[in-house]
Design a protein around this motif. Sequence first.
Motif, PDB file in Angstrom:
ATOM      1  N   VAL A  76       4.004   4.347  -4.514  1.00 26.03           N
ATOM      2  CA  VAL A  76       3.713   3.616  -3.195  1.00 26.03           C
ATOM      3  C   VAL A  76       3.226   2.953  -2.479  1.00 26.03           C
ATOM      4  N   VAL A  77       3.311   1.824  -2.486  1.00 27.20           N
ATOM      5  CA  VAL A  77       2.289   0.273  -2.581  1.00 27.20           C
ATOM      6  C   VAL A  77       2.028   0.238  -0.688  1.00 27.20           C
ATOM      7  N   ASP A  78       0.793  -0.226  -0.936  1.00 24.54           N
ATOM      8  CA  ASP A  78       0.192  -0.951   0.405  1.00 24.54           C
ATOM      9  C   ASP A  78      -0.459  -2.077  -0.002  1.00 24.54           C
ATOM     10  N   ALA A  79      -0.520  -3.369   0.912  1.00 21.20           N
ATOM     11  CA  ALA A  79      -1.215  -4.595   0.871  1.00 21.20           C
ATOM     12  C   ALA A  79      -1.594  -4.859   1.767  1.00 21.20           C
ATOM     13  N   LEU A  80      -3.193  -5.316   1.957  1.00 23.81           N
ATOM     14  CA  LEU A  80      -4.305  -5.085   2.750  1.00 23.81           C
ATOM     15  C   LEU A  80      -4.519  -7.003   2.452  1.00 23.81           C
ATOM     16  N   LEU A  81      -3.771  -7.831   3.757  1.00 20.95           N
ATOM     17  CA  LEU A  81      -3.966  -8.812   3.647  1.00 20.95           C
ATOM     18  C   LEU A  81      -5.539  -9.312   4.062  1.00 20.95           C
ATOM     19  N   LEU A  82      -6.179 -10.536   3.317  1.00 19.66           N
ATOM     20  CA  LEU A  82      -7.677 -10.517   2.963  1.00 19.66           C
ATOM     21  C   LEU A  82      -7.622 -11.918   3.483  1.00 19.66           C
ATOM     22  N   GLY A  83      -7.961 -13.288   4.142  1.00 16.93           N
ATOM     23  CA  GLY A  83      -8.199 -14.310   4.101  1.00 16.93           C
ATOM     24  C   GLY A  83      -6.328 -14.837   5.271  1.00 16.93           C
ATOM     25  N   SER A  84      -6.921 -16.357   5.222  1.00 17.30           N
ATOM     26  CA  SER A  84      -6.547 -16.193   5.978  1.00 17.30           C
ATOM     27  C   SER A  84      -4.435 -17.023   6.296  1.00 17.30           C
ATOM     28  N   SER A  85      -4.147 -17.216   4.996  1.00 17.42           N
ATOM     29  CA  SER A  85      -3.244 -17.499   4.876  1.00 17.42           C
ATOM     30  C   SER A  85      -2.527 -16.521   3.168  1.00 17.42           C
ATOM     31  N   HIS A  86      -1.616 -16.506   3.193  1.00 18.25           N
ATOM     32  CA  HIS A  86      -0.446 -16.402   1.936  1.00 18.25           C
ATOM     33  C   HIS A  86       0.416 -16.140   1.285  1.00 18.25           C
ATOM     34  N   HIS A  87       1.331 -15.866   0.227  1.00 17.19           N
ATOM     35  CA  HIS A  87       2.080 -15.645  -0.359  1.00 17.19           C
ATOM     36  C   HIS A  87       3.311 -15.424   0.264  1.00 17.19           C
ATOM     37  N   GLU A  88       3.496 -16.709   1.464  1.00 15.50           N
ATOM     38  CA  GLU A  88       4.806 -15.644   2.002  1.00 15.50           C
ATOM     39  C   GLU A  88       6.636 -15.001   1.643  1.00 15.50           C
ATOM     40  N   ALA A  89       6.726 -15.988   0.233  1.00 12.68           N
ATOM     41  CA  ALA A  89       7.828 -15.338  -0.454  1.00 12.68           C
ATOM     42  C   ALA A  89       7.504 -13.813  -1.280  1.00 12.68           C
ATOM     43  N   GLY A  90       6.221 -13.964  -1.834  1.00 10.89           N
ATOM     44  CA  GLY A  90       5.584 -12.573  -2.274  1.00 10.89           C
ATOM     45  C   GLY A  90       5.444 -11.663  -0.982  1.00 10.89           C
ATOM     46  N   LEU A  91       4.998 -11.675   0.030  1.00 13.51           N
ATOM     47  CA  LEU A  91       5.004 -10.515   1.171  1.00 13.51           C
ATOM     48  C   LEU A  91       6.546 -10.425   1.461  1.00 13.51           C
ATOM     49  N   ALA A  92       7.348 -11.045   1.552  1.00 10.76           N
ATOM     50  CA  ALA A  92       8.665 -10.984   1.420  1.00 10.76           C
ATOM     51  C   ALA A  92       9.731  -9.913   0.533  1.00 10.76           C
ATOM     52  N   GLY A  99       7.261  -1.737   0.143  1.00 11.02           N
ATOM     53  CA  GLY A  99       6.001  -1.509   0.215  1.00 11.02           C
ATOM     54  C   GLY A  99       5.169  -2.350   1.837  1.00 11.02           C
ATOM     55  N   ARG A 100       4.096  -1.355   1.816  1.00 14.93           N
ATOM     56  CA  ARG A 100       4.229  -1.741   3.654  1.00 14.93           C
ATOM     57  C   ARG A 100       2.552  -2.476   3.855  1.00 14.93           C
ATOM     58  N   LEU A 101       2.731  -3.017   4.688  1.00 17.74           N
ATOM     59  CA  LEU A 101       1.460  -3.969   5.337  1.00 17.74           C
ATOM     60  C   LEU A 101       0.573  -3.025   6.047  1.00 17.74           C
ATOM     61  N   VAL A 102      -0.912  -2.805   5.501  1.00 20.82           N
ATOM     62  CA  VAL A 102      -1.680  -2.085   6.433  1.00 20.82           C
ATOM     63  C   VAL A 102      -2.843  -2.565   6.842  1.00 20.82           C
ATOM     64  N   ARG A 103      -3.496  -2.619   8.159  1.00 19.41           N
ATOM     65  CA  ARG A 103      -4.268  -3.356   8.425  1.00 19.41           C
ATOM     66  C   ARG A 103      -5.907  -2.532   8.297  1.00 19.41           C
TER      67      ARG A 103
END
Length: 456
Positions: A76-92, A99-103
């Motif tokens: 079970v994989v959650d990802a918390l995004l830090l910073g202003s930009s992120h690797h879009e292909a990796g997110l997809a 995987g889920r994006l969490v705040r």
Amino acid sequence: MRLAHTVAQVRAAEAALLRDLPEGALMQRAAAGLAHAVLDFLGGGYGRRVLILVGSGDNGGDALYAGALLCRRGAVVDALLLGSSHHEAGLAALTAAGGRLVRTVEGQAPDVVVDGIVGIGGRPGLSPGAGAVLAALEGIAVVAVDVPSGVDVDTGELVGSHVRADLTVTFGTHKVAHLVDPAAGACGAVHLVDLGLELPPAEVEALQQSDVTALLPRPDRNAQKYSRGVVGIRAGSDTYPGAALLCVSGASCGLAGMVRYIGLAADAVRLAHPEVVGEGRVQAWVVGPGGSDAAGEALRAALADGVPLVVDADALAHVEGPLGVPAVLTPHAGELAAMLGVAREEIVARPLAHVRLAARRFEAVVLLMGRHTLVARPDGRVRVTTTGLPWLATAGAGDVLAGLVGALLAAGLAPWDAAAVGSWVHGAAATRASGGGPIVAGDVAHALGGVLQSLL
């Protein structure tokens, strides 16, 4: 040999390799290696909870693609995004794999946190936001991607807040921060994923067992005690007679053909080591352990012979510039601070910079004792010793090391090799003697023979 390259060297090698690879292939190699390392760390993937801290750039991309692979293994994989930009292909890729994006990091605690905040191109220190997130996750195991975020990659220094990892998964080659303290202490275990990089020579390296075995001197079939090298010891005083015994014990490991002793502890030395003889010609000197007020005169006497020497302990205070002979200086942090006229805290915070400075200033090999001992040449090349254990921080251990390095010098090794090999063997002997428990310096000396036998 374990080589540690700079960020610039790694970037250049990656750029050269990328010219011959499909787009994204290098990141996929890194991500696969990272995912398998995380699975090994967790003991499997199914049902495990993984939280990825994702920063900007390729480091975050590596973590995201690895997260997608972990999802496919049942995690079970959650990802918390830090910073202003992120690797879009990796997110997809991550979200497509489940995987889920969490705040926030609130809720059920993960089994492991994957630190993909800042890669090798980042500046030292963490943003306040990243620092707050890490504080909220304190006590949870961390796997760092390439380096623990916030460390200074090329110097091993720590400036501001940083990640403290249980495991660091690095790519292509080791970096300086993996070997040099204090940053090395924040890396935990280090796992290297080979990317097939073509790398130039490295200025920082760590000997491995096979390297030490190849460098150790061996007698030829026609050897006699003089041809194998004679090491002289000028050590000990009425105040510190034990230092002489310990130094002679290190020198009497069998690598040199003869040990000579000159000093106030002669009777005690010969009682413990009947094979040790008195004054005469030598191929190398060891000066300073327990020398007290007589250390300066002992150093001057040794220098008059014009042979290589090891300068340790009390004799270091009498080194004011180049000695004019091949030399190994063996200070701990406090002694090096006094030699360079800086605070001890500065040496501890920036050991690589200061050991290089000392090697240049004194035109000698400088062995800076520590958790990861550094051995520097005047040209800036450094070897890091990673053998040993915390129990080695015991009175007299440095005296044993000085004698051992002196024996290697007398047997014909160049100062840099003698210092690095001696430090490695000394650490290995401490580990063997300890068995995981306390030791004293004499235990280290007694274990040298077994370590050398196993190597040779």
